[in-house]
Design a protein around this motif. Sequence first.
Motif, PDB file in Angstrom:
ATOM      1  N   THR A  99       0.827  -1.205   0.000  1.00 25.71           N
ATOM      2  CA  THR A  99       0.000   0.000   0.000  1.00 25.71           C
ATOM      3  C   THR A  99       0.863   1.257   0.000  1.00 25.71           C
ATOM      4  OG1 THR A  99      -1.778  -1.173   1.130  1.00 25.71           O
ATOM      5  CG2 THR A  99      -1.819   1.244   1.241  1.00 25.71           C
TER       6      THR A  99
ATOM      7  N   PHE B 250       0.610   4.053  -2.835  1.00 27.27           N
ATOM      8  CA  PHE B 250       0.375   5.468  -2.521  1.00 27.27           C
ATOM      9  C   PHE B 250       1.483   6.348  -3.085  1.00 27.27           C
ATOM     10  CE2 PHE B 250      -2.525   5.267   1.511  1.00 27.27           C
ATOM     11  CZ  PHE B 250      -3.561   4.809   0.729  1.00 27.27           C
TER      12      PHE B 250
ATOM     13  N   SER C  44       0.914   9.221  -5.741  1.00 23.27           N
ATOM     14  CA  SER C  44       1.305  10.608  -5.433  1.00 23.27           C
ATOM     15  C   SER C  44       2.097  11.222  -6.579  1.00 23.27           C
ATOM     16  CB  SER C  44       2.099  10.679  -4.127  1.00 23.27           C
ATOM     17  OG  SER C  44       3.419  10.208  -4.290  1.00 23.27           O
TER      18      SER C  44
ATOM     19  N   VAL D  82      -0.984  12.520  -0.543  1.00 22.15           N
ATOM     20  CA  VAL D  82      -0.885  11.085  -0.812  1.00 22.15           C
ATOM     21  C   VAL D  82       0.535  10.599  -0.519  1.00 22.15           C
ATOM     22  CG1 VAL D  82      -1.206   9.264  -2.539  1.00 22.15           C
ATOM     23  CG2 VAL D  82      -2.738  11.235  -2.520  1.00 22.15           C
TER      24      VAL D  82
ATOM     25  N   ALA E 227       1.750   7.793   2.143  1.00 18.89           N
ATOM     26  CA  ALA E 227       2.673   6.705   1.830  1.00 18.89           C
ATOM     27  C   ALA E 227       3.733   6.581   2.917  1.00 18.89           C
ATOM     28  CB  ALA E 227       3.330   6.939   0.468  1.00 18.89           C
TER      29      ALA E 227
END
Length: 140
Positions: free
Chosen positions: A21, A25, A29, A37, A41
């Motif tokens: 994930t 992210f 971004s 974002v 992350a």
Amino acid sequence: IDLLAHLHPKLVHFPVALFITAWMFDCISFLLKKESVYKAAVYVYVMAALSLIPAGLSGLWEGNRLHLHHPVFYLHRNIAFILLIQSWISLIIYFVLRRRISAHARLFFSLVCLLSAAVVVIVGFYGGQMVYDYGIGISS
């Protein structure tokens, strides 16, 4: 029922999901050029690194409980340990870079996210191989 039995498989899904994930992210971004974002992350990556501790300790405990002496177990354990060390050292380097050379910190973080996501998939592969190919940890 032994609540600690088979704790490792219950805990390992957190770092797997979180590292992947964080990488996703980070990629999003870049595409959307959204700082929020990117920050997400970083937070997710920190949670992933933290979640390796209970996952790793439970794996060591499970290995001792089952008296595991299998080459795939050792490979799984060693690569997981490398991921633990790499993720923690990377976070330290990232936060130092972020304070001093922020442009390089972003690139460094992106590379670390990609590397960590790839390594956690490899660790998961060997964990799955132990269970599905060798039946390690399966109750009879």
